[in-house]
Design a protein around this motif. Structure first.
Motif, PDB file in Angstrom:
ATOM      1  N   SER A   2       8.876 -22.432  -0.409  1.00 49.69           N
ATOM      2  CA  SER A   2       9.987 -22.522  -0.139  1.00 49.69           C
ATOM      3  C   SER A   2      10.511 -22.615   1.556  1.00 49.69           C
ATOM      4  CB  SER A   2      10.877 -21.646  -0.806  1.00 49.69           C
ATOM      5  OG  SER A   2      10.804 -20.258  -0.425  1.00 49.69           O
ATOM      6  N   GLU A   3      11.719 -22.915   1.639  1.00 55.60           N
ATOM      7  CA  GLU A   3      12.221 -23.029   3.099  1.00 55.60           C
ATOM      8  C   GLU A   3      12.274 -21.561   3.480  1.00 55.60           C
ATOM      9  OE1 GLU A   3      15.580 -24.725   5.963  1.00 55.60           O
ATOM     10  OE2 GLU A   3      15.466 -25.237   3.876  1.00 55.60           O
ATOM     11  N   ASP A 273       0.567  -8.173  -1.396  1.00 56.27           N
ATOM     12  CA  ASP A 273      -0.193  -9.477  -0.754  1.00 56.27           C
ATOM     13  C   ASP A 273      -1.340  -9.431  -1.650  1.00 56.27           C
ATOM     14  OD1 ASP A 273      -0.750 -11.697   0.407  1.00 56.27           O
ATOM     15  OD2 ASP A 273      -0.558 -10.739   2.509  1.00 56.27           O
ATOM     16  N   VAL A 274      -2.159 -10.567  -1.727  1.00 54.67           N
ATOM     17  CA  VAL A 274      -3.481 -10.591  -2.039  1.00 54.67           C
ATOM     18  C   VAL A 274      -4.367  -9.623  -1.715  1.00 54.67           C
ATOM     19  CG1 VAL A 274      -5.312 -12.126  -2.529  1.00 54.67           C
ATOM     20  CG2 VAL A 274      -2.974 -13.099  -2.226  1.00 54.67           C
ATOM     21  N   ARG A 275      -5.111  -8.890  -2.640  1.00 53.32           N
ATOM     22  CA  ARG A 275      -6.224  -7.890  -2.407  1.00 53.32           C
ATOM     23  C   ARG A 275      -7.586  -8.406  -2.495  1.00 53.32           C
ATOM     24  NH1 ARG A 275      -6.302  -3.180  -0.695  1.00 53.32           N
ATOM     25  NH2 ARG A 275      -6.835  -4.749   0.774  1.00 53.32           N
ATOM     26  N   ASP A 276      -8.062  -9.571  -3.187  1.00 54.67           N
ATOM     27  CA  ASP A 276      -9.363 -10.182  -3.367  1.00 54.67           C
ATOM     28  C   ASP A 276     -10.452  -9.443  -3.307  1.00 54.67           C
ATOM     29  OD1 ASP A 276     -10.578 -12.501  -2.986  1.00 54.67           O
ATOM     30  OD2 ASP A 276     -10.992 -12.487  -1.014  1.00 54.67           O
ATOM     31  N   ASN A 277     -10.150  -8.613  -4.344  1.00 56.97           N
ATOM     32  CA  ASN A 277     -11.246  -7.335  -4.540  1.00 56.97           C
ATOM     33  C   ASN A 277     -12.472  -8.106  -5.283  1.00 56.97           C
ATOM     34  OD1 ASN A 277     -12.420  -5.224  -4.359  1.00 56.97           O
ATOM     35  ND2 ASN A 277     -11.859  -4.197  -6.395  1.00 56.97           N
ATOM     36  N   ASP A 359       8.933 -12.630  10.055  1.00 57.31           N
ATOM     37  CA  ASP A 359      10.059 -13.425   9.118  1.00 57.31           C
ATOM     38  C   ASP A 359       8.876 -14.260   8.179  1.00 57.31           C
ATOM     39  OD1 ASP A 359      12.071 -12.417  10.123  1.00 57.31           O
ATOM     40  OD2 ASP A 359      12.925 -14.176  11.302  1.00 57.31           O
ATOM     41  N   GLU A 360       7.971 -14.926   9.006  1.00 61.57           N
ATOM     42  CA  GLU A 360       6.922 -15.945   8.132  1.00 61.57           C
ATOM     43  C   GLU A 360       6.093 -15.206   7.323  1.00 61.57           C
ATOM     44  OE1 GLU A 360       4.934 -17.721  11.636  1.00 61.57           O
ATOM     45  OE2 GLU A 360       6.475 -18.911  11.805  1.00 61.57           O
ATOM     46  N   MET A 361       5.588 -13.970   7.733  1.00 62.94           N
ATOM     47  CA  MET A 361       4.664 -13.053   6.948  1.00 62.94           C
ATOM     48  C   MET A 361       5.380 -12.607   5.708  1.00 62.94           C
ATOM     49  SD  MET A 361       1.903 -11.332   6.612  1.00 62.94           S
ATOM     50  CE  MET A 361       1.084 -11.439   8.118  1.00 62.94           C
ATOM     51  N   GLN A 362       6.626 -12.171   5.813  1.00 60.63           N
ATOM     52  CA  GLN A 362       7.418 -11.615   4.622  1.00 60.63           C
ATOM     53  C   GLN A 362       7.843 -12.582   3.783  1.00 60.63           C
ATOM     54  OE1 GLN A 362       6.420  -8.591   4.567  1.00 60.63           O
ATOM     55  NE2 GLN A 362       8.150  -7.311   4.227  1.00 60.63           N
ATOM     56  N   GLN A 363       8.133 -13.829   4.055  1.00 57.42           N
ATOM     57  CA  GLN A 363       8.729 -14.777   3.517  1.00 57.42           C
ATOM     58  C   GLN A 363       7.567 -15.413   2.530  1.00 57.42           C
ATOM     59  OE1 GLN A 363      11.800 -15.610   2.989  1.00 57.42           O
ATOM     60  NE2 GLN A 363      10.931 -17.137   1.402  1.00 57.42           N
ATOM     61  N   ALA A 384      10.648  -8.157  -1.563  1.00 59.28           N
ATOM     62  CA  ALA A 384      10.731  -6.998  -0.334  1.00 59.28           C
ATOM     63  C   ALA A 384      11.562  -7.507   0.826  1.00 59.28           C
ATOM     64  CB  ALA A 384       9.503  -6.433   0.077  1.00 59.28           C
ATOM     65  N   TRP A 385      12.765  -6.918   0.769  1.00 56.81           N
ATOM     66  CA  TRP A 385      13.722  -7.118   1.754  1.00 56.81           C
ATOM     67  C   TRP A 385      13.939  -6.557   2.906  1.00 56.81           C
ATOM     68  CZ3 TRP A 385      15.240 -12.157   1.903  1.00 56.81           C
ATOM     69  CH2 TRP A 385      15.095 -12.990   0.500  1.00 56.81           C
ATOM     70  N   TYR A 386      12.796  -6.201   3.653  1.00 55.22           N
ATOM     71  CA  TYR A 386      12.575  -5.272   4.866  1.00 55.22           C
ATOM     72  C   TYR A 386      11.460  -5.986   5.651  1.00 55.22           C
ATOM     73  CZ  TYR A 386       9.463  -3.209   1.525  1.00 55.22           C
ATOM     74  OH  TYR A 386       8.525  -2.972   0.329  1.00 55.22           O
ATOM     75  N   ARG A 387      11.399  -5.581   6.926  1.00 56.58           N
ATOM     76  CA  ARG A 387      10.331  -6.151   7.697  1.00 56.58           C
ATOM     77  C   ARG A 387       9.068  -5.291   7.222  1.00 56.58           C
ATOM     78  NH1 ARG A 387      12.008  -9.739  10.578  1.00 56.58           N
ATOM     79  NH2 ARG A 387      14.036  -9.902  11.790  1.00 56.58           N
ATOM     80  N   ARG A 388       7.936  -6.021   7.821  1.00 58.36           N
ATOM     81  CA  ARG A 388       6.527  -5.744   7.363  1.00 58.36           C
ATOM     82  C   ARG A 388       6.140  -4.301   7.593  1.00 58.36           C
ATOM     83  NH1 ARG A 388       3.276  -6.903   3.703  1.00 58.36           N
ATOM     84  NH2 ARG A 388       1.196  -7.461   3.994  1.00 58.36           N
TER      85      ARG A 388
END
Length: 603
Positions: A2-3, A273-277, A359-363, A384-388
């Motif tokens: 999404s945008e 986020d992805v764990r990739d265990n 912004d990009e990371m959390q989005q 999650a609506w807060y910074r990283r």
């Protein structure tokens, strides 16, 4: 994908989410109570029977209180100097939180090769990139056997009093097992997560069903076992798990496999986020592990990529990411964003790039939620609506998709938290949810003040009580020593490195500092070590004036920012070395290499 939402809109959204949670928290006088106030700390250990023994009434060189990573690493280091040690712990074996935390799905959330200590010295290779609890507990036992620590360990032993005897120049130690002995030196290694906390919800005592905290998982209620057998007693049960932090995201997928109905009750979502265990497949393993002390190379690499950018220190371009995990990827992506800035690196450009990166990371993580979860309302509730860095980042491979199961329901409290507990269940926003079992995944009192986290009073010279001395926050030298408490070493991280992304790494350097000060004292034929008044005052002044408290005004309440409450003197003192983790470790290395340990009086 999404945008990406524009930063201005995000700021308004973040502020709205923060404010309603702060308002909800502000209406409560006490949010949490310590678990031992509800459960007898000497209650029967579900994992191991207490073995009778005669009380100890002797003298020992070094007593280590706590047998988790802090205690194990301290004991292993002191073994190198052939010191006579004694280890005390109220658990039934080595492991600390890995002895008690045996909930289904438990694993480390930093890579095994940096989280599990003493891999180089024990010659052990973890089986998974992120090892599960049974393997980590087994490694604690492996360390105990490798360094022959079991013969000096006394388990199911809880210290009840620690008191300095000035005439004898010894610490007097009493325990719940009738022990009354003396020790020349004491290392206090309580760990960062040794005090489980329960919410103080109205009506908790009225609930007629079964309940427990995740740190004291009750397999007699759920069925299964710590080794991963199915939770076969939940087939006809409705289960509520309260909390969606680092612990809950590991447990929810396991509960969902067998529970008739699972209600996940959430105040604030974790950004998952992805764990990739999976199995360890590092291409560097065979070559690097041939080097003596190879794990320190991994430690340094982790710090370079995860922590150093926070204090403005970037490793050289081309630094190889030896771990390739979620933590190091965060650091690398941030450094790439900063390095992409054209022209002069002004503070304004760095700030703008940092916000854009965040912004990009959390989005991206919010977009992942949409991709993983079919139901839009549920997906929106888990965003999650807060910074990283407002909350500890989460990583898991099954958590989000679990909400696609028909037997799983997200109960989002809209930031208000649980209203109360009833006889039959949990009330949220005025609606009662009947349940058979309540599981409190409400975390721990994060170690910011060892005097408060201890289960006993610590009384130093002239009757000075540590709780009183530290009532307004820690007063220490390097986080390891405190004036009027001679021969007492604090194996912890506050006012020291305060490395929270990989807690065990704090104890690696701490154990070396402990050995250095004990060796300096005894090799010089002296009796005591103690921080000088001047060294302590200067250290605390530096912490207060140069340090910064994590108090981002955009952050939602959590343990990173004192639950959104006012930041006072204690919080200002409850931070790490202002110049960064690696700078602190380098400082300690230089300090312990000196002929005279600066700031320490040896007498």
């Amino acid at each position: 994908m999404s945008e990406t939402v524009r930063s201005e809109e995000l700021q308004r959204k973040y502020a709205a989410e923060r404010d309603k949670r702060k308002a909800a928290r502000g209406s409560k006088e006490e949010d949490y109570v310590r678990l031992e106030k509800v459960i007898d700390p000497d209650a029967q250990d579900p994992y191991k029977a207490v073995e009778p023994r005669e009380p100890l009434n002797d003298d020992v060189e070094v007593t280590i209180i706590g047998a988790g990573w802090a205690g194990l690493m301290s004991a292993a280091e002191l073994r190198k100097s052939h010191r006579k040690i004694r280890i005390l712990d109220q658990a039934g074996d080595f492991g600390g939180v890995w002895y008690w935390n045996r909930y289904p799905g438990v694993m480390c959330d930093t890579a095994s090769v940096v989280y599990m200590p003493l891999l180089d010295e024990t010659g052990y290779k973890p089986t998974e990139k992120y090892a599960h609890g049974p393997e980590i507990f087994a490694h604690a036992q492996r360390i105990g056997r490798h360094f022959d620590l079991y013969k000096d360990a006394y388990f199911h032993t809880r210290v009840t009093d620690l008191r300095w005897d000035e005439a004898a120049k010894r610490w007097r130690i009493t325990t719940n097992r009738g022990d009354e002995f003396t020790s020349q030196f004491v290392s206090l290694g309580l760990g960062a997560l040794n005090v489980p906390r329960l919410p103080s919800f109205e009506g908790m005592k009225d609930f007629k069903g079964d309940w427990f905290h995740t740190a004291r998982w009750d397999y007699s209620v759920t069925g299964g076992n710590p080794e991963g057998a199915p939770l076969d007693k939940l087939h006809d049960k409705t289960v509520a798990i309260i909390g969606t932090g680092a612990t809950a995201i590991q447990i929810v997928p396991e509960l969902a496999k067998t529970a008739k109905k699972l209600l996940v009750i959430q105040r604030t979502p974790t950004a998952v986020d992805v764990r990739d265990n999976g199995p360890i497949t590092y291409d560097w393993w065979d070559e690097l592990t041939q080097q003596e002390g190879w794990q320190q190379i991994i430690y340094d690499n982790f710090l370079d990529l995860v922590e150093e950018y926070k204090v403005g220190n970037f490793p050289p371009e081309g630094t190889v990411d030896l771990l390739d995990d979620g933590w190091t990827n965060i650091g690398i992506s941030f450094m790439e964003k900063i390095r992409s800035i054209e022209g002069e690196l002004t503070p304004e450009k760095i700030k703008a790039a940092t916000i854009e990166w965040d912004d990009e990371m959390q989005q991206r993580i919010r977009d992942r939620t949409d991709e993983e979860i079919a139901d839009k309302k549920t997906a929106d509730g888990l965003k999650a609506w807060y910074r990283r860095w407002c909350k500890r980042p989460g990583f898991h491979d099954e958590y989000l998709e679990t909400f696609n199961r028909d037997n799983v329901e997200l109960v989002d409290t809209d930031g208000q938290g649980v209203g109360r507990i009833t006889e039959n269940g949990v009330e949220v926003l005025g609606e009662e949810y009947p349940v058979d079992v309540i599981i409190y995944s409400t975390g721990f009192h994060y170690n910011r003040n060892a005097s408060k986290d201890a289960f006993f009073d610590i009384v130093g010279r002239n009757g000075v009580v540590l709780r009183d001395k530290w009532k307004d926050g820690m007063l220490s030298y390097m986080g390891y020593f405190s004036r009027d408490f001679p021969n007492l070493f604090f194996q912890q991280s506050v006012q020291a490195a305060f490395l929270t992304s990989n807690v065990s790494q704090n104890y690696a350097e701490g154990s070396r500092a402990l050995r250095a000060v004990v060796d300096h004292t005894l090799d010089a034929g002296k009796t005591t070590f103690e921080a000088s008044q001047k060294a302590e005052e200067e250290w605390v002044h530096m912490i207060e004036t140069e340090g910064e408290v994590a108090d981002d005004p955009e952050c939602t309440p959590g343990y990173y920012n004192n639950e959104g409450k006012e930041i006072g003197l204690e919080q200002k003192r409850s931070i790490g070395y202002p110049k960064g983790k690696k700078a602190f470790f380098d400082l300690v290395k230089d300090w312990r290499s000196q002929d005279e340990l600066a700031g320490i009086e040896i007498a």
